[in-house]
Scaffold this active site. Structure first.
Site, mmCIF file in Angstrom:
data_model
loop_
_atom_site.group_PDB
_atom_site.id
_atom_site.type_symbol
_atom_site.label_atom_id
_atom_site.label_comp_id
_atom_site.label_asym_id
_atom_site.label_seq_id
_atom_site.Cartn_x
_atom_site.Cartn_y
_atom_site.Cartn_z
ATOM 1 N N GLU A 104 0.846 -1.197 0.000
ATOM 2 C CA GLU A 104 0.000 0.000 0.000
ATOM 3 C C GLU A 104 0.875 1.239 0.000
ATOM 4 O O GLU A 104 1.916 1.274 0.666
ATOM 5 C CB GLU A 104 -0.918 -0.011 1.220
ATOM 6 C CG GLU A 104 -1.986 1.052 1.236
ATOM 7 C CD GLU A 104 -2.968 0.852 2.371
ATOM 8 O OE1 GLU A 104 -3.341 1.856 3.002
ATOM 9 O OE2 GLU A 104 -3.350 -0.309 2.644
ATOM 10 N N ASP A 106 0.204 5.411 0.503
ATOM 11 C CA ASP A 106 -0.893 6.247 0.997
ATOM 12 C C ASP A 106 -0.661 7.742 0.887
ATOM 13 O O ASP A 106 0.420 8.241 1.205
ATOM 14 C CB ASP A 106 -1.125 5.973 2.492
ATOM 15 C CG ASP A 106 -1.686 4.601 2.775
ATOM 16 O OD1 ASP A 106 -2.167 3.963 1.832
ATOM 17 O OD2 ASP A 106 -1.629 4.185 3.940
ATOM 18 N N GLU A 108 -3.222 10.464 2.823
ATOM 19 C CA GLU A 108 -4.437 10.691 3.599
ATOM 20 C C GLU A 108 -4.466 12.167 4.003
ATOM 21 O O GLU A 108 -3.479 12.678 4.533
ATOM 22 C CB GLU A 108 -4.491 9.797 4.841
ATOM 23 C CG GLU A 108 -4.713 8.332 4.529
ATOM 24 C CD GLU A 108 -4.891 7.499 5.788
ATOM 25 O OE1 GLU A 108 -5.955 6.897 5.952
ATOM 26 O OE2 GLU A 108 -3.948 7.477 6.603
ATOM 27 N N HIS A 121 -0.911 13.149 5.333
ATOM 28 C CA HIS A 121 -0.308 11.984 5.983
ATOM 29 C C HIS A 121 0.123 11.011 4.886
ATOM 30 O O HIS A 121 -0.681 10.637 4.031
ATOM 31 C CB HIS A 121 -1.351 11.351 6.899
ATOM 32 C CG HIS A 121 -0.923 10.096 7.576
ATOM 33 N ND1 HIS A 121 -0.455 10.066 8.876
ATOM 34 C CD2 HIS A 121 -0.911 8.808 7.150
ATOM 35 C CE1 HIS A 121 -0.180 8.819 9.218
ATOM 36 N NE2 HIS A 121 -0.436 8.032 8.187
ATOM 37 N N THR A 122 1.391 10.593 4.886
ATOM 38 C CA THR A 122 1.891 9.624 3.904
ATOM 39 C C THR A 122 2.400 8.388 4.623
ATOM 40 O O THR A 122 2.878 8.460 5.758
ATOM 41 C CB THR A 122 3.028 10.211 3.040
ATOM 42 O OG1 THR A 122 4.188 10.442 3.861
ATOM 43 C CG2 THR A 122 2.593 11.519 2.390
ATOM 44 N N ASN A 123 2.310 7.238 3.950
ATOM 45 C CA ASN A 123 2.783 5.989 4.545
ATOM 46 C C ASN A 123 3.087 4.997 3.425
ATOM 47 O O ASN A 123 2.573 5.131 2.302
ATOM 48 C CB ASN A 123 1.725 5.411 5.495
ATOM 49 C CG ASN A 123 2.320 4.463 6.532
ATOM 50 O OD1 ASN A 123 3.500 4.135 6.502
ATOM 51 N ND2 ASN A 123 1.479 4.001 7.448
ATOM 52 N N GLU A 133 5.446 6.520 8.529
ATOM 53 C CA GLU A 133 4.667 7.731 8.323
ATOM 54 C C GLU A 133 5.536 8.991 8.232
ATOM 55 O O GLU A 133 6.511 9.143 8.969
ATOM 56 C CB GLU A 133 3.661 7.934 9.458
ATOM 57 C CG GLU A 133 2.691 6.794 9.662
ATOM 58 C CD GLU A 133 3.175 5.749 10.659
ATOM 59 O OE1 GLU A 133 4.394 5.741 10.971
ATOM 60 O OE2 GLU A 133 2.344 4.956 11.128
#
Length: 298
Positions: A104, A106, A108, A121-123, A133
């Protein structure tokens, strides 16, 4: 504050796969390329497939996914976030495979009280494990217009890693560190997903600010979805495991950030990053994750 932009998502990954894929470049139509997957009518495709909206009220949020799965390539999407008092809401836009060992990548967008900045927010998840994160305050109003968010993922002899960008400015680089035992999302084709949902138990100031339902329904807008990507296809005769021809326009296949891009990324991280897991010593008292010792995170 500047205007809010478009959401561009880059995904590029090369690996030798037993499955067969097809390279496509096409300006998409939401009616043809996206499925509204939940929300009981709160997700809508409008303007002959050129606009998509997701809405959230006290009863339910909504979400969609791409019909196709992508191994590597470039996917563009423009997105405009929930305006006004959006505290407690999260607009998630991400790539993901399925299953307990899913990969995944991300973005957000964590809602805010009117006048406060959105938090991006990234991951990165690989083989079901995330905890990588980074968070940023956006330097423009992401609700006033459409802005561009980008993710790239590549694995070639030139460069192997994943980059995150906003309006073509890199904000994060996550290099492939499998050589030191860090899993990297490599072999699982991923769909595009997006959802708008209530997360006031954690999203805004760690649950201190609750969703103001008197401002509902909350709505996020999407347009200009474009895929230049390797699409999973059992009928294709062209494997995605080989590099595109030199005559192709697939510069994302093996592109590494140049020196100017690295300087721009460092400037964004210096001025707008508000959390970096690689500096959180309280969270990792036994020692930082292995990739933090590399040039993964500036």
């Amino acid at each position: 504050m500047a205007s809010f932009s478009s959401v561009v998502l880059f995904l590029s990954l090369v690996s030798l796969m037993a499955s067969t894929f097809e390279l496509t470049t096409a300006a998409a139509n939401f009616n043809q390329d996206i499925d509204i997957t939940w929300g009981d009518g709160r997700g809508k495709i409008l303007d002959d497939g050129q606009l998509l909206t997701l809405s959230l009220d006290k009863a339910s949020g909504s979400g969609f996914q791409s019909k196709n799965e992508y191994l590597f390539g470039k996917v563009d999407m423009q997105l405009k976030l929930v305006p006004g008092n959006s505290a407690g809401t999260v607009t998630a836009y991400y790539l993901s495979s399925q299953g307990p060992t899913h990969d995944e990548i991300d973005f957000e967008f964590l809602g805010n009280l009117s006048g406060d900045p959105y938090t991006l927010h990234t991951n990165v998840f690989s083989q079901g494990k995330g905890n990588k994160e980074q968070q940023f305050h956006l330097w423009f109003d992401p609700t006033a217009d459409f802005h561009t968010y980008s993710k790239s993922k590549s694995k070639s002899k030139v460069f192997s890693g994943s980059n995150f960008s906003v309006d073509d400015t890199p904000i994060r680089e996550f290099k492939n560190s499998e050589s030191i035992g860090v899993p990297f999302p490599m072999n699982q084709p991923m769909r595009i997903y997006s959802s708008l949902w209530n997360a006031d138990d954690w999203a805004t100031r760690g649950d201190l600010v609750k969703t103001g339902w008197s401002h509902a329904p909350f709505t996020a807008s999407y347009r200009n979805y474009n895929a230049d990507a390797c699409v999973s296809s059992s009928s294709s005769s062209s494997p995605c495991g080989s590099q595109p021809s030199l005559s192709s326009n697939n510069a994302w296949f093996s592109q590494e950030l140049d020196s100017t891009a690295h300087e721009n990324m460092k400037s964004v991280q210096k001025n707008y990053m508000i959390y970096n897991y690689c500096t959180d010593t309280e969270r990792f008292p036994q020692g930082m994750p292995a990739e933090c010792a590399t040039t993964n995170l500036s």
